[in-house]
Scaffold this active site. Sequence first.
Site, PDB file in Angstrom:
ATOM      1  N   CYS A 201     -40.134  18.868  24.577  1.00  0.00           N
ATOM      2  CA  CYS A 201     -40.016  17.405  24.585  1.00  0.00           C
ATOM      3  C   CYS A 201     -38.550  17.059  24.269  1.00  0.00           C
ATOM      4  CB  CYS A 201     -40.956  16.829  23.533  1.00  0.00           C
ATOM      5  SG  CYS A 201     -40.868  15.050  23.415  1.00  0.00           S
TER       6      CYS A 201
ATOM      7  N   TYR B  14     -23.010  -7.509 -15.904  1.00  0.00           N
ATOM      8  CA  TYR B  14     -23.849  -8.646 -16.251  1.00  0.00           C
ATOM      9  C   TYR B  14     -24.142  -8.716 -17.750  1.00  0.00           C
ATOM     10  CZ  TYR B  14     -27.631  -5.221 -15.589  1.00  0.00           C
ATOM     11  OH  TYR B  14     -28.431  -4.108 -15.651  1.00  0.00           O
TER      12      TYR B  14
ATOM     13  N   CYS C 284     -42.598  12.929  27.343  1.00  0.00           N
ATOM     14  CA  CYS C 284     -42.904  14.141  28.101  1.00  0.00           C
ATOM     15  C   CYS C 284     -44.365  14.214  28.542  1.00  0.00           C
ATOM     16  CB  CYS C 284     -42.538  15.380  27.280  1.00  0.00           C
ATOM     17  SG  CYS C 284     -43.643  15.630  25.889  1.00  0.00           S
TER      18      CYS C 284
ATOM     19  N   CYS D 188     -47.405  11.379  24.869  1.00  0.00           N
ATOM     20  CA  CYS D 188     -45.995  11.181  24.533  1.00  0.00           C
ATOM     21  C   CYS D 188     -45.281  10.424  25.658  1.00  0.00           C
ATOM     22  CB  CYS D 188     -45.323  12.535  24.318  1.00  0.00           C
ATOM     23  SG  CYS D 188     -43.558  12.400  24.066  1.00  0.00           S
TER      24      CYS D 188
ATOM     25  N   CYS E 239     -45.801  14.201  18.807  1.00  0.00           N
ATOM     26  CA  CYS E 239     -45.925  14.809  20.131  1.00  0.00           C
ATOM     27  C   CYS E 239     -46.128  16.307  19.907  1.00  0.00           C
ATOM     28  CB  CYS E 239     -44.652  14.558  20.925  1.00  0.00           C
ATOM     29  SG  CYS E 239     -44.517  15.624  22.355  1.00  0.00           S
TER      30      CYS E 239
ATOM     31  N   GLU F 287     -27.104 -16.718 -13.382  1.00  0.00           N
ATOM     32  CA  GLU F 287     -26.241 -15.771 -12.654  1.00  0.00           C
ATOM     33  C   GLU F 287     -26.946 -15.299 -11.394  1.00  0.00           C
ATOM     34  OE1 GLU F 287     -25.842 -12.456 -15.281  1.00  0.00           O
ATOM     35  OE2 GLU F 287     -25.363 -13.781 -16.941  1.00  0.00           O
TER      36      GLU F 287
ATOM     37  N   GLU G 102       3.932   1.604  -1.195  1.00  0.00           N
ATOM     38  CA  GLU G 102       4.523   1.863  -2.516  1.00  0.00           C
ATOM     39  C   GLU G 102       3.479   2.475  -3.451  1.00  0.00           C
ATOM     40  OE1 GLU G 102       7.899  -1.663  -2.581  1.00  0.00           O
ATOM     41  OE2 GLU G 102       5.820  -2.124  -2.968  1.00  0.00           O
TER      42      GLU G 102
ATOM     43  N   ASP H 287       0.922   4.272  -2.532  1.00  0.00           N
ATOM     44  CA  ASP H 287       0.714   5.668  -2.133  1.00  0.00           C
ATOM     45  C   ASP H 287       1.822   6.568  -2.657  1.00  0.00           C
ATOM     46  OD1 ASP H 287      -1.556   4.957  -0.888  1.00  0.00           O
ATOM     47  OD2 ASP H 287      -0.716   4.933   1.144  1.00  0.00           O
TER      48      ASP H 287
ATOM     49  N   LYS I 187     -28.487 -12.478  -9.022  1.00  0.00           N
ATOM     50  CA  LYS I 187     -29.068 -11.154  -9.228  1.00  0.00           C
ATOM     51  C   LYS I 187     -28.597 -10.284  -8.065  1.00  0.00           C
ATOM     52  CE  LYS I 187     -33.507  -9.071 -10.438  1.00  0.00           C
ATOM     53  NZ  LYS I 187     -33.501  -7.955  -9.528  1.00  0.00           N
TER      54      LYS I 187
ATOM     55  N   LYS J 138     -36.800 -14.749  -8.044  1.00  0.00           N
ATOM     56  CA  LYS J 138     -36.510 -14.013  -6.808  1.00  0.00           C
ATOM     57  C   LYS J 138     -36.466 -14.976  -5.626  1.00  0.00           C
ATOM     58  CE  LYS J 138     -36.732  -9.480  -7.570  1.00  0.00           C
ATOM     59  NZ  LYS J 138     -37.603  -8.674  -6.935  1.00  0.00           N
TER      60      LYS J 138
ATOM     61  N   ARG K 279     -30.021   3.734 -15.085  1.00  0.00           N
ATOM     62  CA  ARG K 279     -31.066   3.211 -15.965  1.00  0.00           C
ATOM     63  C   ARG K 279     -32.096   4.291 -16.312  1.00  0.00           C
ATOM     64  NH1 ARG K 279     -36.057   0.870 -15.531  1.00  0.00           N
ATOM     65  NH2 ARG K 279     -36.523  -0.473 -17.293  1.00  0.00           N
TER      66      ARG K 279
ATOM     67  N   ASP L 247     -28.181  -7.057  -5.743  1.00  0.00           N
ATOM     68  CA  ASP L 247     -29.215  -6.107  -5.358  1.00  0.00           C
ATOM     69  C   ASP L 247     -28.644  -4.700  -5.231  1.00  0.00           C
ATOM     70  OD1 ASP L 247     -31.686  -5.269  -4.785  1.00  0.00           O
ATOM     71  OD2 ASP L 247     -31.780  -6.077  -2.759  1.00  0.00           O
TER      72      ASP L 247
ATOM     73  N   ASP M 131       0.844  -1.199   0.000  1.00  0.00           N
ATOM     74  CA  ASP M 131       0.000   0.000   0.000  1.00  0.00           C
ATOM     75  C   ASP M 131       0.874   1.243   0.000  1.00  0.00           C
ATOM     76  OD1 ASP M 131      -2.019  -1.734   0.139  1.00  0.00           O
ATOM     77  OD2 ASP M 131      -2.750  -1.158   2.141  1.00  0.00           O
TER      78      ASP M 131
ATOM     79  N   LYS N 212     -30.568 -16.613 -18.364  1.00  0.00           N
ATOM     80  CA  LYS N 212     -30.510 -15.990 -19.693  1.00  0.00           C
ATOM     81  C   LYS N 212     -30.170 -17.044 -20.732  1.00  0.00           C
ATOM     82  CE  LYS N 212     -28.502 -11.930 -17.570  1.00  0.00           C
ATOM     83  NZ  LYS N 212     -27.277 -11.174 -17.328  1.00  0.00           N
TER      84      LYS N 212
HETATM   85  S1  IVH Z   1     -29.739  -8.855 -16.791  1.00  0.00           S
HETATM   86  C1  IVH Z   1     -32.646  -7.046 -20.041  1.00  0.00           C
HETATM   87  N1  IVH Z   1     -28.314  -9.840 -14.859  1.00  0.00           N
HETATM   88  O1  IVH Z   1     -31.880  -6.634 -12.074  1.00  0.00           O
HETATM   89  C2  IVH Z   1     -32.382  -7.080 -18.606  1.00  0.00           C
HETATM   90  N2  IVH Z   1     -29.745  -8.020 -14.362  1.00  0.00           N
HETATM   91  O2  IVH Z   1     -34.790  -6.712 -12.523  1.00  0.00           O
HETATM   92  C3  IVH Z   1     -30.940  -7.191 -18.329  1.00  0.00           C
HETATM   93  N3  IVH Z   1     -29.591  -7.240 -12.047  1.00  0.00           N
HETATM   94  O3  IVH Z   1     -32.133  -3.862 -14.199  1.00  0.00           O
HETATM   95  C4  IVH Z   1     -30.689  -7.437 -16.917  1.00  0.00           C
HETATM   96  N4  IVH Z   1     -28.079  -8.702 -11.380  1.00  0.00           N
HETATM   97  O4  IVH Z   1     -30.242  -3.880 -12.443  1.00  0.00           O
HETATM   98  C5  IVH Z   1     -29.232  -8.918 -15.207  1.00  0.00           C
HETATM   99  N5  IVH Z   1     -26.954 -10.817 -13.258  1.00  0.00           N
HETATM  100  C6  IVH Z   1     -27.845  -9.886 -13.597  1.00  0.00           C
HETATM  101  C7  IVH Z   1     -28.336  -8.942 -12.685  1.00  0.00           C
HETATM  102  C8  IVH Z   1     -29.297  -8.023 -13.106  1.00  0.00           C
HETATM  103  C9  IVH Z   1     -28.833  -7.671 -11.026  1.00  0.00           C
HETATM  104  C10 IVH Z   1     -30.583  -6.141 -11.972  1.00  0.00           C
HETATM  105  C11 IVH Z   1     -30.433  -5.129 -13.076  1.00  0.00           C
HETATM  106  C12 IVH Z   1     -31.733  -5.138 -13.811  1.00  0.00           C
HETATM  107  C13 IVH Z   1     -32.661  -5.712 -12.782  1.00  0.00           C
HETATM  108  C14 IVH Z   1     -33.822  -6.378 -13.456  1.00  0.00           C
END
Ligand code: IVH
Length: 693
Positions: free
Chosen positions: A428, A222, A407, A404, A422, A109, A31, A33, A111, A309, A132, A113, A29, A285
């Site tokens: 309070c 993705y 108070c 409350c 309140c 894959e 080096e 820096d 998903k 999901k 988006r 969050d 780290d 996919k």
């Molecule tokens: S593919 C045409 N792959 O989930 C749609 N989306 O509910 C292409 N997301 O807007 C999305 N992980 O923000 C894809 N491995 C993944 C993902 C992913 C998270 C999110 C992404 C998308 C939303 C759809």
Amino acid sequence: MNERILQLRRELHRHNHNYYVLNKPEITDREFDELMNELIALEKEHPEMYDPNSPTQRVGSDISTDFVQMEHQRPMLSLSNTYSREEVSDFYRRTAEALKGEDFEVCCELKFDGLSISLIYEDGVLKRALTRGDGLRGDDVTVNVRTIASVPLQLLPDSKYPKRLEVRGEVFMPWRSFEHLNEEREKAGEPLFANPRNAASGTLKSKDSRVVAQRHLDVLPYAVMSDELPLEKHEANLQKAKEWGFKVSDAMTVCRTMEDIQNFLEKWEAERKNLPMATDGVVLKVNDLRQQTFLGATAKSPRWAIAYKFQAERAKTRLKAVTFQVGRTGAVTPVANMEPVLLAGTMVKRASLHNEDVIKQLDLHLGDWVYVEKAGEIIPQIVGVEPVAENEQRGEKIAFIKECPECGAPLIRYDGEAAHYCTNEASCPPQIKGRIEHFIGRDAMNIMNLGSEVVDKYYEQGLLSSPSDLYRLRLTKWDDAWWLSKGEFSPSDLFGETKGNTPAMLVTQRATQKVIEAIEASKSVGFDRVLFALGIRFVGKVVAKTLAYHFKNVQALREAGIDELLQVEGVGQGIATSVVNYFANRENARLVEELMAFGLQMALPVQKSLGDILNEKRIVISGVFKFHSREEYKEIIEQYGGKNVGSISSKTSFVLAGEGMGPSKREKANQLGVPLMDEEQFCELLQLEMKTE
Ligand code: IVH
């Protein structure tokens, strides 16, 4: 020298990639820096070598950003969702039928969050990052995305990336960063983020890229898109992206049968709990790009993909009691206290019930068996009550309190609102502390180093019971120790009969000195922010500014009636009534008098004849400036009667154009016939100082 700058940039890009993407640093780290410091120093000496993609730019800058919206090169669709394994099988069957018996693979894959981002690269250089948005147009958040360490600003040389490339991925905040951020916010008395997704989204839209740099966001791609993709399968192209310098998730499997897919779902439903980031499902996919094109899309989502999901985790436990908490705004929140139960790896014993309506809807009684869920949210929710037989004895029905708990004052529920408040705003305790915290906040008087814990302590010691008490604080050395007191310190107050007349407490000198200095400095904070700091209901930052520039001083505002207030653009009945009520209250009027006596800015500075030279002008600020900061220019524009607006339109009077104004903005201004004024011209016009540092 220029060659050295370029060489350092190349090396630092490579070390960043080794560290953040490959997890295999080659240098220490220290080096790292040293190289970075050398580059920072050289770039400072050679401003003509400025490059927004230099590794030094990862730290962010104080240039505040009003996001410009830009069109996506290809629409950003969303995914159709399902919570059931059967529907995943249906998707598989549907796809097989549509492909008329042709062999196909499904790439599974995780998903992640967070929120989606589109990264545009031209000749291997990051040009633009868009959120988006509505799928067709997104916010240009490039300055913020540049600070995310795992996003390559420059693709790895010699890695044969396409000349024009779009990489889409998820921006997220790892659990560790999220927890750290919320701890810090709690200490500072700031509202907590409910989940990492909100935290990532709030951070990415921050107007200060330095904030983004500190919060450790991450990106996992993705999808890769280009007219010249190297391979014909989605997964293979994503693997290629690794060679170009991206960090790509390993949790990805190409499946050839429904059984493989179900195994993937099963595996990750359990293992996702051990991941360092939040996930909310699996995305399936069709892997072959030709087959994807053949299957096509509806207006909203592609037919070649589906999101499965994960089930939110749920547990059953017993309700022991409901308690009520008073927040710093006076809002009262009911909290369920339950028998502790293990949920998503943590012991849960409390859940927010939000408001009276939620309690009624659940028909909650003491001793009920309740279902608790954690669905991406950090705070568990009660989602249902176990049904009871008609003749079964239940505990007492839960009723909302009338007074409350802090108070004893009566509570009120305003028409159209779900929360109870309140009514004892003046005394309070949580509300007093809340008002002081708001007053010292960054956007208000900006009295730093005084977090909510310190405010609590000062309040409990009797040093602070109103914002004006801040200006009464004194730091004194006595008997080899440092004392903070409300008013002049007198040692006799610590002992004997006069004890406590002047509250005082032992403090550490260094930290407290800084607080005192910040309090003193706040006396020069502008009138609009003082007005915001007062915490008048419905008077946020923008309204405070409008009122300050309209009325010019507090006397005029105090004397304004409802009708006069309603004349001001952006002021409606709610704000007008709230302002009039505020000043009609004796306590408030006294506070304003006291603050004025302490020397706070209760009027706009008097302008010379230049006064409203920018009257009614709508001005866009763009680029980097050398004489004053962008924030200063904004304030100056408003002081001279102009309005700073975010994006160029036909109504724009002119663009205040600094260095490096984006070509798309320049083009737009040109198209609409909006003139550009450079920094020098602007400073001359307003007779502003033109000095660098
Ligand atoms: S593919 C045409 N792959 O989930 C749609 N989306 O509910 C292409 N997301 O807007 C999305 N992980 O923000 C894809 N491995 C993944 C993902 C992913 C998270 C999110 C992404 C998308 C939303 C759809």
